[in-house]
Scaffold this motif. Structure first.
Motif, PDB file in Angstrom:
ATOM      1  N   PHE A   1      17.566  -4.212   7.396  1.00 44.77           N
ATOM      2  CA  PHE A   1      17.296  -2.894   6.828  1.00 44.77           C
ATOM      3  C   PHE A   1      17.500  -2.907   5.322  1.00 44.77           C
ATOM      4  CE2 PHE A   1      19.002   1.254   5.474  1.00 44.77           C
ATOM      5  CZ  PHE A   1      17.858   2.009   5.653  1.00 44.77           C
ATOM      6  N   ASP A   2      18.557  -3.557   4.869  1.00 46.93           N
ATOM      7  CA  ASP A   2      18.808  -3.646   3.432  1.00 46.93           C
ATOM      8  C   ASP A   2      17.685  -4.404   2.722  1.00 46.93           C
ATOM      9  OD1 ASP A   2      21.118  -2.185   3.670  1.00 46.93           O
ATOM     10  OD2 ASP A   2      22.439  -3.936   3.682  1.00 46.93           O
ATOM     11  N   SER A   3      17.158  -5.436   3.361  1.00 48.34           N
ATOM     12  CA  SER A   3      16.069  -6.186   2.736  1.00 48.34           C
ATOM     13  C   SER A   3      14.814  -5.326   2.633  1.00 48.34           C
ATOM     14  CB  SER A   3      15.782  -7.479   3.492  1.00 48.34           C
ATOM     15  OG  SER A   3      15.201  -7.215   4.746  1.00 48.34           O
ATOM     16  N   LEU A   4      14.649  -4.385   3.567  1.00 49.74           N
ATOM     17  CA  LEU A   4      13.504  -3.475   3.496  1.00 49.74           C
ATOM     18  C   LEU A   4      13.584  -2.600   2.243  1.00 49.74           C
ATOM     19  CD1 LEU A   4      10.973  -2.536   5.064  1.00 49.74           C
ATOM     20  CD2 LEU A   4      12.413  -0.772   6.071  1.00 49.74           C
ATOM     21  N   LYS A   5      14.796  -2.206   1.873  1.00 53.95           N
ATOM     22  CA  LYS A   5      14.965  -1.425   0.641  1.00 53.95           C
ATOM     23  C   LYS A   5      14.514  -2.224  -0.576  1.00 53.95           C
ATOM     24  CE  LYS A   5      19.339  -0.537   1.304  1.00 53.95           C
ATOM     25  NZ  LYS A   5      20.709  -0.016   1.170  1.00 53.95           N
ATOM     26  N   TYR A   6      14.807  -3.520  -0.586  1.00 53.19           N
ATOM     27  CA  TYR A   6      14.425  -4.358  -1.715  1.00 53.19           C
ATOM     28  C   TYR A   6      12.911  -4.580  -1.742  1.00 53.19           C
ATOM     29  CZ  TYR A   6      19.409  -5.054  -2.001  1.00 53.19           C
ATOM     30  OH  TYR A   6      20.760  -4.830  -2.100  1.00 53.19           O
ATOM     31  N   VAL A   7      12.290  -4.671  -0.571  1.00 54.18           N
ATOM     32  CA  VAL A   7      10.834  -4.803  -0.515  1.00 54.18           C
ATOM     33  C   VAL A   7      10.183  -3.547  -1.077  1.00 54.18           C
ATOM     34  CG1 VAL A   7       8.863  -4.916   1.070  1.00 54.18           C
ATOM     35  CG2 VAL A   7      10.806  -6.447   1.394  1.00 54.18           C
ATOM     36  N   LEU A   8      10.729  -2.387  -0.708  1.00 56.49           N
ATOM     37  CA  LEU A   8      10.209  -1.128  -1.233  1.00 56.49           C
ATOM     38  C   LEU A   8      10.337  -1.091  -2.762  1.00 56.49           C
ATOM     39  CD1 LEU A   8       9.021   1.651  -0.627  1.00 56.49           C
ATOM     40  CD2 LEU A   8      11.359   2.492  -0.347  1.00 56.49           C
ATOM     41  N   ARG A   9      11.463  -1.512  -3.255  1.00 53.95           N
ATOM     42  CA  ARG A   9      11.680  -1.536  -4.706  1.00 53.95           C
ATOM     43  C   ARG A   9      10.699  -2.486  -5.378  1.00 53.95           C
ATOM     44  NH1 ARG A   9      15.717  -0.572  -8.723  1.00 53.95           N
ATOM     45  NH2 ARG A   9      14.605  -1.120 -10.611  1.00 53.95           N
ATOM     46  N   GLN A  10      10.461  -3.639  -4.759  1.00 55.71           N
ATOM     47  CA  GLN A  10       9.539  -4.615  -5.322  1.00 55.71           C
ATOM     48  C   GLN A  10       8.118  -4.052  -5.358  1.00 55.71           C
ATOM     49  OE1 GLN A  10       9.270  -8.237  -3.086  1.00 55.71           O
ATOM     50  NE2 GLN A  10       8.281  -9.350  -4.746  1.00 55.71           N
ATOM     51  N   LEU A  11       7.716  -3.319  -4.316  1.00 63.00           N
ATOM     52  CA  LEU A  11       6.387  -2.722  -4.310  1.00 63.00           C
ATOM     53  C   LEU A  11       6.255  -1.651  -5.389  1.00 63.00           C
ATOM     54  CD1 LEU A  11       5.776  -2.443  -0.468  1.00 63.00           C
ATOM     55  CD2 LEU A  11       4.540  -3.891  -2.084  1.00 63.00           C
ATOM     56  N   GLU A  12       7.305  -0.876  -5.578  1.00 60.59           N
ATOM     57  CA  GLU A  12       7.267   0.134  -6.633  1.00 60.59           C
ATOM     58  C   GLU A  12       7.184  -0.515  -8.018  1.00 60.59           C
ATOM     59  OE1 GLU A  12      10.711   2.440  -5.679  1.00 60.59           O
ATOM     60  OE2 GLU A  12       9.610   3.644  -4.207  1.00 60.59           O
ATOM     61  N   ASP A  13       7.901  -1.620  -8.195  1.00 62.61           N
ATOM     62  CA  ASP A  13       7.826  -2.346  -9.464  1.00 62.61           C
ATOM     63  C   ASP A  13       6.420  -2.916  -9.688  1.00 62.61           C
ATOM     64  OD1 ASP A  13      10.463  -1.773  -9.965  1.00 62.61           O
ATOM     65  OD2 ASP A  13      11.210  -3.762  -9.406  1.00 62.61           O
ATOM     66  N   THR A  14       5.822  -3.416  -8.623  1.00 60.92           N
ATOM     67  CA  THR A  14       4.464  -3.959  -8.717  1.00 60.92           C
ATOM     68  C   THR A  14       3.481  -2.873  -9.109  1.00 60.92           C
ATOM     69  OG1 THR A  14       4.972  -5.642  -7.056  1.00 60.92           O
ATOM     70  CG2 THR A  14       2.648  -5.185  -7.452  1.00 60.92           C
ATOM     71  N   LEU A  15       3.628  -1.696  -8.506  1.00 59.03           N
ATOM     72  CA  LEU A  15       2.742  -0.589  -8.865  1.00 59.03           C
ATOM     73  C   LEU A  15       2.933  -0.179 -10.325  1.00 59.03           C
ATOM     74  CD1 LEU A  15       2.817   1.628  -5.675  1.00 59.03           C
ATOM     75  CD2 LEU A  15       0.830   0.519  -6.698  1.00 59.03           C
ATOM     76  N   TYR A  16       4.169  -0.186 -10.760  1.00 53.82           N
ATOM     77  CA  TYR A  16       4.437   0.152 -12.163  1.00 53.82           C
ATOM     78  C   TYR A  16       3.779  -0.869 -13.100  1.00 53.82           C
ATOM     79  CZ  TYR A  16       6.946   0.903 -16.511  1.00 53.82           C
ATOM     80  OH  TYR A  16       7.262   1.123 -17.825  1.00 53.82           O
ATOM     81  N   GLU A  17       3.919  -2.133 -12.764  1.00 52.24           N
ATOM     82  CA  GLU A  17       3.318  -3.175 -13.597  1.00 52.24           C
ATOM     83  C   GLU A  17       1.798  -3.078 -13.592  1.00 52.24           C
ATOM     84  OE1 GLU A  17       4.992  -6.763 -12.055  1.00 52.24           O
ATOM     85  OE2 GLU A  17       6.973  -6.315 -12.871  1.00 52.24           O
ATOM     86  N   LEU A  18       1.220  -2.728 -12.453  1.00 50.08           N
ATOM     87  CA  LEU A  18      -0.234  -2.561 -12.401  1.00 50.08           C
ATOM     88  C   LEU A  18      -0.678  -1.385 -13.260  1.00 50.08           C
ATOM     89  CD1 LEU A  18      -1.126  -3.237  -8.665  1.00 50.08           C
ATOM     90  CD2 LEU A  18      -1.866  -4.547 -10.645  1.00 50.08           C
ATOM     91  N   SER A  19       0.144  -0.337 -13.324  1.00 50.52           N
ATOM     92  CA  SER A  19      -0.227   0.808 -14.157  1.00 50.52           C
ATOM     93  C   SER A  19      -0.131   0.463 -15.644  1.00 50.52           C
ATOM     94  CB  SER A  19       0.656   2.016 -13.832  1.00 50.52           C
ATOM     95  OG  SER A  19       1.974   1.811 -14.312  1.00 50.52           O
ATOM     96  N   LEU A  20       0.749  -0.471 -15.993  1.00 52.59           N
ATOM     97  CA  LEU A  20       0.879  -0.875 -17.389  1.00 52.59           C
ATOM     98  C   LEU A  20      -0.249  -1.792 -17.838  1.00 52.59           C
ATOM     99  CD1 LEU A  20       4.693  -1.626 -17.710  1.00 52.59           C
ATOM    100  CD2 LEU A  20       3.444   0.349 -18.580  1.00 52.59           C
ATOM    101  N   PHE A  21      -0.691  -2.644 -16.941  1.00 57.82           N
ATOM    102  CA  PHE A  21      -1.699  -3.651 -17.273  1.00 57.82           C
ATOM    103  C   PHE A  21      -2.882  -3.544 -16.329  1.00 57.82           C
ATOM    104  CE2 PHE A  21       2.508  -5.454 -18.223  1.00 57.82           C
ATOM    105  CZ  PHE A  21       2.399  -5.536 -19.595  1.00 57.82           C
TER     106      PHE A  21
END
Length: 144
Positions: free
Chosen positions: A43-63
């Motif tokens: 379950f804790d690793s799922l939180k990190y996956v969610l965070r990683q996806l949000e970071d990826t979306l942020y990076e896609l919005s920047l570039f």
């Protein structure tokens, strides 16, 4: 991994859909009472996956992809996030886990009660009260 591959191709919509699926799953699993153990670690690793996806979306919005339109998402990814997560199955699993946890807690309490009565029986014997020790051991035997 799917989202990372789609992000490499500039497919922001697929990454967003993957995040929505993980978010729905995360919200459903919040209702579970995980103890420390392998399920809690997952379950804790799922939180990190969610965070990683949000970071990826942020990076896609920047570039944004230069000179090309974002690729269309694949048809399976366009399903609603809730349709990919079986809420009824998760609710049933949560009920089974709660019932198992309740039975476990009941068994632990009975074991502690037997241990406590046995300890009191030993104290009674040390004080020379064999009748009280016998009654405590009989009560412990009924609980066991």
């Amino acid at each position: 991994r799917y989202a990372a591959n789609r992000a490499t191709l500039g497919d922001e919509a697929s990454v967003r859909e993957a995040r929505e699926v993980v978010l729905v799953l995360h919200e459903a699993l919040l209702h579970f009472d995980f103890r420390n153990g392998p399920l809690r670690k997952s379950f804790d690793s799922l939180k990190y996956v969610l965070r990683q996806l949000e970071d990826t979306l942020y990076e896609l919005s920047l570039f944004p992809p230069s000179g090309q339109a974002p690729m269309a998402s694949i048809p399976d990814a366009s399903l609603a996030a809730g349709a990919l997560v079986d809420g009824a199955a998760l609710a049933a699993a949560r009920q089974r886990m709660e019932a198992q946890d309740s039975a476990r807690e009941h068994a632990i309490k009975r074991c502690r009660d037997v241990q406590k009565l046995s300890k009191y029986a030993i104290y009674s014997l040390q004080r020379g009260d064999a009748a009280k020790a016998t009654s405590q051991l009989d009560e412990a035997g009924k609980l066991a």
